[in-house]
Design a protein around this motif. Structure first.
Motif, PDB file in Angstrom:
ATOM      1  N   THR A 161       0.808  -1.221   0.000  1.00 17.39           N
ATOM      2  CA  THR A 161       0.000   0.000   0.000  1.00 17.39           C
ATOM      3  C   THR A 161       0.840   1.270   0.000  1.00 17.39           C
ATOM      4  O   THR A 161       0.289   2.370  -0.093  1.00 17.39           O
ATOM      5  CB  THR A 161      -0.927   0.017   1.225  1.00 17.39           C
ATOM      6  N   THR A 162       2.157   1.145   0.135  1.00 18.96           N
ATOM      7  CA  THR A 162       3.021   2.323   0.099  1.00 18.96           C
ATOM      8  C   THR A 162       3.174   2.812  -1.332  1.00 18.96           C
ATOM      9  O   THR A 162       2.964   2.069  -2.286  1.00 18.96           O
ATOM     10  CB  THR A 162       4.407   2.010   0.678  1.00 18.96           C
ATOM     11  N   ARG A 163       3.548   4.067  -1.484  1.00 17.34           N
ATOM     12  CA  ARG A 163       3.762   4.595  -2.827  1.00 17.34           C
ATOM     13  C   ARG A 163       5.202   5.043  -2.993  1.00 17.34           C
ATOM     14  O   ARG A 163       5.880   5.402  -2.014  1.00 17.34           O
ATOM     15  CB  ARG A 163       2.807   5.748  -3.126  1.00 17.34           C
ATOM     16  N   ALA A 164       5.666   5.019  -4.216  1.00 18.25           N
ATOM     17  CA  ALA A 164       7.045   5.417  -4.517  1.00 18.25           C
ATOM     18  C   ALA A 164       7.142   6.927  -4.664  1.00 18.25           C
ATOM     19  O   ALA A 164       6.268   7.565  -5.270  1.00 18.25           O
ATOM     20  CB  ALA A 164       7.518   4.737  -5.797  1.00 18.25           C
ATOM     21  N   VAL A 165       8.212   7.489  -4.098  1.00 22.20           N
ATOM     22  CA  VAL A 165       8.541   8.907  -4.266  1.00 22.20           C
ATOM     23  C   VAL A 165      10.022   8.978  -4.595  1.00 22.20           C
ATOM     24  O   VAL A 165      10.854   8.380  -3.903  1.00 22.20           O
ATOM     25  CB  VAL A 165       8.237   9.733  -3.006  1.00 22.20           C
ATOM     26  N   LEU A 166      10.362   9.724  -5.648  1.00 20.56           N
ATOM     27  CA  LEU A 166      11.736   9.750  -6.150  1.00 20.56           C
ATOM     28  C   LEU A 166      12.301  11.162  -6.130  1.00 20.56           C
ATOM     29  O   LEU A 166      11.563  12.143  -6.322  1.00 20.56           O
ATOM     30  CB  LEU A 166      11.786   9.234  -7.596  1.00 20.56           C
ATOM     31  N   PRO A 167      13.618  11.292  -5.935  1.00 22.87           N
ATOM     32  CA  PRO A 167      14.250  12.610  -6.060  1.00 22.87           C
ATOM     33  C   PRO A 167      14.296  13.055  -7.516  1.00 22.87           C
ATOM     34  O   PRO A 167      14.380  12.230  -8.431  1.00 22.87           O
ATOM     35  CB  PRO A 167      15.655  12.373  -5.496  1.00 22.87           C
ATOM     36  N   GLU A 168      14.236  14.347  -7.738  1.00 23.34           N
ATOM     37  CA  GLU A 168      14.163  14.884  -9.096  1.00 23.34           C
ATOM     38  C   GLU A 168      15.415  14.594  -9.909  1.00 23.34           C
ATOM     39  O   GLU A 168      15.351  14.480 -11.130  1.00 23.34           O
ATOM     40  CB  GLU A 168      13.908  16.394  -9.052  1.00 23.34           C
ATOM     41  N   HIS A 169      16.578  14.472  -9.267  1.00 22.14           N
ATOM     42  CA  HIS A 169      17.817  14.335 -10.035  1.00 22.14           C
ATOM     43  C   HIS A 169      17.878  13.030 -10.827  1.00 22.14           C
ATOM     44  O   HIS A 169      18.687  12.900 -11.745  1.00 22.14           O
ATOM     45  CB  HIS A 169      19.050  14.476  -9.129  1.00 22.14           C
ATOM     46  N   LEU A 170      17.022  12.050 -10.502  1.00 24.25           N
ATOM     47  CA  LEU A 170      17.054  10.792 -11.241  1.00 24.25           C
ATOM     48  C   LEU A 170      16.496  10.930 -12.654  1.00 24.25           C
ATOM     49  O   LEU A 170      16.810  10.120 -13.519  1.00 24.25           O
ATOM     50  CB  LEU A 170      16.266   9.716 -10.489  1.00 24.25           C
ATOM     51  N   GLU A 171      15.662  11.941 -12.883  1.00 26.72           N
ATOM     52  CA  GLU A 171      15.016  12.073 -14.187  1.00 26.72           C
ATOM     53  C   GLU A 171      16.027  12.276 -15.308  1.00 26.72           C
ATOM     54  O   GLU A 171      15.831  11.802 -16.423  1.00 26.72           O
ATOM     55  CB  GLU A 171      14.021  13.232 -14.163  1.00 26.72           C
ATOM     56  N   SER A 172      17.113  12.979 -15.036  1.00 24.54           N
ATOM     57  CA  SER A 172      18.112  13.263 -16.068  1.00 24.54           C
ATOM     58  C   SER A 172      19.398  12.467 -15.883  1.00 24.54           C
ATOM     59  O   SER A 172      20.359  12.655 -16.638  1.00 24.54           O
ATOM     60  CB  SER A 172      18.445  14.759 -16.076  1.00 24.54           C
ATOM     61  N   LEU A 173      19.424  11.564 -14.904  1.00 22.59           N
ATOM     62  CA  LEU A 173      20.649  10.820 -14.610  1.00 22.59           C
ATOM     63  C   LEU A 173      20.984   9.852 -15.736  1.00 22.59           C
ATOM     64  O   LEU A 173      20.123   9.104 -16.215  1.00 22.59           O
ATOM     65  CB  LEU A 173      20.485  10.053 -13.296  1.00 22.59           C
ATOM     66  N   GLN A 174      22.229   9.837 -16.173  1.00 24.57           N
ATOM     67  CA  GLN A 174      22.704   8.894 -17.170  1.00 24.57           C
ATOM     68  C   GLN A 174      23.280   7.657 -16.489  1.00 24.57           C
ATOM     69  O   GLN A 174      23.880   7.756 -15.407  1.00 24.57           O
ATOM     70  CB  GLN A 174      23.767   9.541 -18.061  1.00 24.57           C
ATOM     71  N   PRO A 175      23.126   6.494 -17.084  1.00 22.26           N
ATOM     72  CA  PRO A 175      23.533   5.265 -16.391  1.00 22.26           C
ATOM     73  C   PRO A 175      25.009   5.188 -16.050  1.00 22.26           C
ATOM     74  O   PRO A 175      25.379   4.528 -15.075  1.00 22.26           O
ATOM     75  CB  PRO A 175      23.120   4.154 -17.362  1.00 22.26           C
ATOM     76  N   ASP A 176      25.863   5.826 -16.835  1.00 21.19           N
ATOM     77  CA  ASP A 176      27.302   5.745 -16.557  1.00 21.19           C
ATOM     78  C   ASP A 176      27.790   6.881 -15.663  1.00 21.19           C
ATOM     79  O   ASP A 176      28.995   7.086 -15.516  1.00 21.19           O
ATOM     80  CB  ASP A 176      28.099   5.712 -17.861  1.00 21.19           C
ATOM     81  N   ASP A 177      26.862   7.610 -15.035  1.00 20.82           N
ATOM     82  CA  ASP A 177      27.224   8.691 -14.125  1.00 20.82           C
ATOM     83  C   ASP A 177      27.171   8.159 -12.697  1.00 20.82           C
ATOM     84  O   ASP A 177      26.091   7.937 -12.143  1.00 20.82           O
ATOM     85  CB  ASP A 177      26.256   9.861 -14.289  1.00 20.82           C
ATOM     86  N   PRO A 178      28.334   7.968 -12.056  1.00 19.02           N
ATOM     87  CA  PRO A 178      28.342   7.378 -10.714  1.00 19.02           C
ATOM     88  C   PRO A 178      28.201   8.399  -9.597  1.00 19.02           C
ATOM     89  O   PRO A 178      28.163   8.018  -8.425  1.00 19.02           O
ATOM     90  CB  PRO A 178      29.724   6.715 -10.650  1.00 19.02           C
ATOM     91  N   ALA A 179      28.122   9.688  -9.926  1.00 23.66           N
ATOM     92  CA  ALA A 179      28.212  10.708  -8.885  1.00 23.66           C
ATOM     93  C   ALA A 179      26.973  10.798  -7.995  1.00 23.66           C
ATOM     94  O   ALA A 179      27.071  10.645  -6.774  1.00 23.66           O
ATOM     95  CB  ALA A 179      28.529  12.064  -9.518  1.00 23.66           C
ATOM     96  N   PRO A 180      25.772  11.044  -8.524  1.00 22.88           N
ATOM     97  CA  PRO A 180      24.619  11.219  -7.628  1.00 22.88           C
ATOM     98  C   PRO A 180      24.199   9.914  -6.955  1.00 22.88           C
ATOM     99  O   PRO A 180      24.323   8.831  -7.538  1.00 22.88           O
ATOM    100  CB  PRO A 180      23.515  11.723  -8.575  1.00 22.88           C
ATOM    101  N   LEU A 181      23.688  10.018  -5.754  1.00 17.46           N
ATOM    102  CA  LEU A 181      23.161   8.860  -5.044  1.00 17.46           C
ATOM    103  C   LEU A 181      21.862   8.410  -5.710  1.00 17.46           C
ATOM    104  O   LEU A 181      20.986   9.224  -6.005  1.00 17.46           O
ATOM    105  CB  LEU A 181      22.903   9.213  -3.582  1.00 17.46           C
TER     106      LEU A 181
END
Length: 731
Positions: free
Chosen positions: A402-422
């Motif tokens: 019953t829980t819902r997912a909430v995501l940080p905005e920085h994931l929308e533009s994150l590229q897969p080979d970018d290791p910097a953001p959590l």
């Protein structure tokens, strides 16, 4: 510091999907679906599906496979019924041996395993023609289209399948709860293997739209294939009739099909970035662009990567951490039904007219898939890693769905080979939930992370989680939970299970387990327990968690597969020794229960060279008898490994640097009078084909290499384990 404001997070609007997605058993139990999760008897149920192809597993291994799946946390078994396996010759249906669907369903029912039968008619599954029989190629109609000729052929096949399924449907008290309609319609196809390589002709992907899918569904109804729900694969723009079928999703980060015609470098994929896939307001993303409102149906999966095959042009050793990291991603993206392809590997049977039924890009016989449970039941690291996630899902079932997912905005533009953001997401309801963290990326290297901080603003106040995590790891961290008489504000450790008054947690690599309980902070040490209120908290390391299991409210640790079938407890042993430990509530630690020593080691064998890359083995007659099974474990350098008995190909392997296992005990009679032959086709460099007059063609290579490095005979046995004393008191 990363920050998520969860103070005004709206709860999910949940409603039943209705009669097309529900069914009742004769004893009054009911399976159903809401727009967000599966239900059993009206309550949330976390479904975990694992793929196993019954026709690719020897019947004497069916029960072992189902037990291992159940012990690994699988509660729904998904299986293909390949048309060309059952009707290789037109009008001649085979349900003998490994094709005996009815006998397989009886095994599933014995162990109370629900089944989704994927009946096709097109399946793919790396099967020849995608599972379509060769004889369809010569018919005066197009396959996978809404035409009378093809649909009549399908009807006859479905009628034959129903003859095997009848009596085993959920509505009859049986195990079959679902059936899949087609596979990847108007998205994917397969080569016509009888022509590929000459004309490169492919089975059509279809063009008849939803009318075709509904026609198949109608034929199922008319022929008696009636289940509580039906499913359809939805990725890649596949046609999905969501009014009658549950759309299912998936994801693969190792993609051999990229190299069908070429070799090259595999790109990093976006599979390990969280997305909100049950949100009508979210943009369509990589591998998720539904043609329906995402919130109108559950986000559910049937083909998450549970392993992956090697294809001829793409050889690799699967990083086992990729499998549970993907499960973590799906959960953190709103998934409420996990489904793995494959969970248990196998060996494709041979045909009568067409010896080899696999498609050409994969081995002719082997379908090991580097799965959690291998081709012959081998338990791999991914098995234990997945079991930890499945245990978490079951521990909080009823709330988690019953829980819902909430995501940080920085994931929308994150590229897969970018290791910097959590990379993180949250599943939340009110002020309680879970922080999902992933530090794994396929085909790229992530860095060890230290001193990460995530601030969650909740209706009851702020929660600040601090943690580190090793490269390649993933974690699920709780916050705002009531554990018995204590309030767990947050923890930098992953919940595993609950036995009595003890709560077990997993400490992922690189993460110091810290617990904030009733406002006080406690630093824990893996392997040591502490008390809080009337509760005991026990944290175990990632390594130990691979052997952690709970049966009958008893927690065990064992570094070998410890299995329970509802009546008998045993350890599956190859060689060496092991200890079975069980949790003691009074001692607050794991204590010795049983020590097992096989007093044996693998037996090294020497092959006799009988040609370039060819080795013959004369096996001792008694070596193949008296065991659960006997494997030959081969390590070699070459291109392809082939194993023959009396000229029959029994196993093959695309060399990827890993060991090649061959089951031999089932050929004990043949091997009494004939040797086992291994043929290692060589790796070649600078190959040319010289041509001369009179059609004289001859291959030349500057370098060829085919070397047998080792061959060991491995005996596998089940060793019974005496039950804990308290089990006898329970009885």
């Amino acid at each position: 510091m990363y920050h998520l404001n969860l103070t005004d997070t709206a709860e999910k609007r949940i409603h039943p999907l209705g009669d097309n997605f529900s069914g009742r058993s004769p004893d009054g139990h009911e399976i159903g679906f809401t727009n967000y999760y599966m239900t059993v008897d009206g309550r949330p149920f976390f479904g975990i599906s694992g793929e196993m192809h019954f026709s690719r597993v020897a019947p004497d291994q069916w029960e072992d496979a189902v037990i291992k799946m159940k012990c690994g946390g699988i509660n729904i078994l998904s299986t293909y019924a390949f048309w060309n396996v059952h009707e290789e010759e037109e009008g001649i249906f085979r349900f003998d041996g490994c094709r005996n669907l009815r006998a397989f369903l009886e095994v599933c029912e014995k162990h109370r395993m629900m089944v989704i039968l994927r009946v096709g008619p097109f399946c793919h599954g790396e099967m020849r023609n995608g599972g379509l029989p060769d004889w369809l190629y010569g018919k005066p109609f197009e396959v996978r289209e809404n035409n009378p000729g093809f649909l009549e052929a399908v009807r006859k096949y479905f009628r034959a399948l129903h003859g095997q399924m009848d009596g085993h449907y959920y509505g009859q008290g049986g195990c079959i709860v679902g059936a899949q309609i087609e596979n990847e319609y108007q998205h994917s196809a397969a080569p016509w293997e009888m022509t590929t390589g000459i004309s490169d002709e492919w089975v059509g992907s279809g063009s008849s739209g939803e009318a075709y899918m509904l026609a198949l569904w109608q034929i199922m109804q008319e022929e008696g294939i009636r289940t509580p729900f039906y499913t359809a694969t939805a990725w890649g723009g596949a046609v999905t009739p969501v009014d009658v079928a549950l759309p299912l999703w998936g994801g693969y980060s190792y993609q051999p099909w990229l190299f069908y015609k070429k070799t090259g470098v595999h790109p990093a994929t976006p599979e390990y970035i969280y997305r909100d896939n049950h949100n009508s307001a979210s943009p369509r993303t990589y591998n998720f662009a539904p043609a329906y409102d995402p919130e109108s149906r559950p986000y559910a999966c049937c083909e998450m990567m549970g392993g992956m095959m090697c294809s001829y042009r793409y050889r690799f050793r699967l990083d086992m951490r990729a499998v549970d990291a993907l499960a973590n991603i799906k959960l953190g993206s709103g998934c409420n039904l996990l489904g793995y392809y494959m969970y248990r590997g196998g060996t494709t049977p041979t045909g009568r007219r067409t010896p080899f039924l696999n498609e050409g890009q994969v081995p002719r016989r082997s379908y090991d898939y580097q799965a959690a449970v291998g081709e012959f039941g081998q338990i791999r690291e991914s098995y234990g890693r997945l079991r930890a996630i499945h245990s978490f899902c079951q521990l909080f079932s009823g709330f988690f769905e019953t829980t819902r997912a909430v995501l940080p905005e920085h994931l929308e533009s994150l590229q897969p080979d970018d290791p910097a953001p959590l990379r993180f997401s949250v599943r939340v309801k009110g002020s309680s939930g879970f922080l999902f963290v992933n530090n794994f990326q396929d085909h790229a290297v992530m860095r060890d992370r230290q001193d990460e901080a995530v601030l969650l603003s909740l209706p009851d106040g702020d929660v600040l989680l601090r943690f580190g995590i090793a490269s390649g790891e993933n974690a699920i961290l709780p916050f705002g939970l009531q554990l018995g008489d204590i309030r767990l504000d947050w923890a930098s450790a992953q919940p595993l299970s609950h036995v009595g008054s003890t709560w077990f947690f997993l400490a992922p690599e690189g993460m110091k387990p810290v617990f904030r309980i009733n406002g006080s902070t406690i630093e824990a040490t893996p392997g040591e327990a502490f008390t809080a209120g009337n509760q005991t908290i026990m944290t175990i390391s990632r390594r130990d968690s691979l052997g952690f299991q709970v049966y009958r409210n008893t927690a065990f640790l064992c570094d070998k597969p410890l299995l329970w079938d509802g009546e008998q407890l045993w350890v599956e042993m190859e060689s060496g020794s092991t200890d079975v430990l069980l949790w003691s509530e009074s001692a607050r630690r794991f204590v010795p229960h049983v020590h097992i020593d096989t007093h044996r080691q693998p037996v090294a064998l020497t092959g006799h060279a009988v040609g370039v890359g060819r080795y013959a083995f004369d096996l001792p007659e008694d070596a193949l008898r008296g065991h659960k099974q006997v494997l030959l474990r081969v390590r070699y350098r070459g291109d392809i490994g082939n194993a023959f008995v009396n000229g029959q190909l029994i196993s093959d392997h695309f060399c990827n640097g890993d060991a090649w296992d061959i089951r031999l005990d089932c050929y004990a009679d043949e091997l009494r009078s004939a040797p086992l032959l291994l043929y290692l086709t060589p790796v070649k460099e600078n190959v040319t084909v010289d041509a001369s007059a009179m059609a004289g063609l001859r291959e030349h290579a500057d370098i060829t290499e085919a070397v047998l490095r080792s061959a060991e005979l491995i005996s596998v046995d089940d060793v019974p384990v005496a039950p804990p004393p308290e089990w006898n008191r329970m009885c």
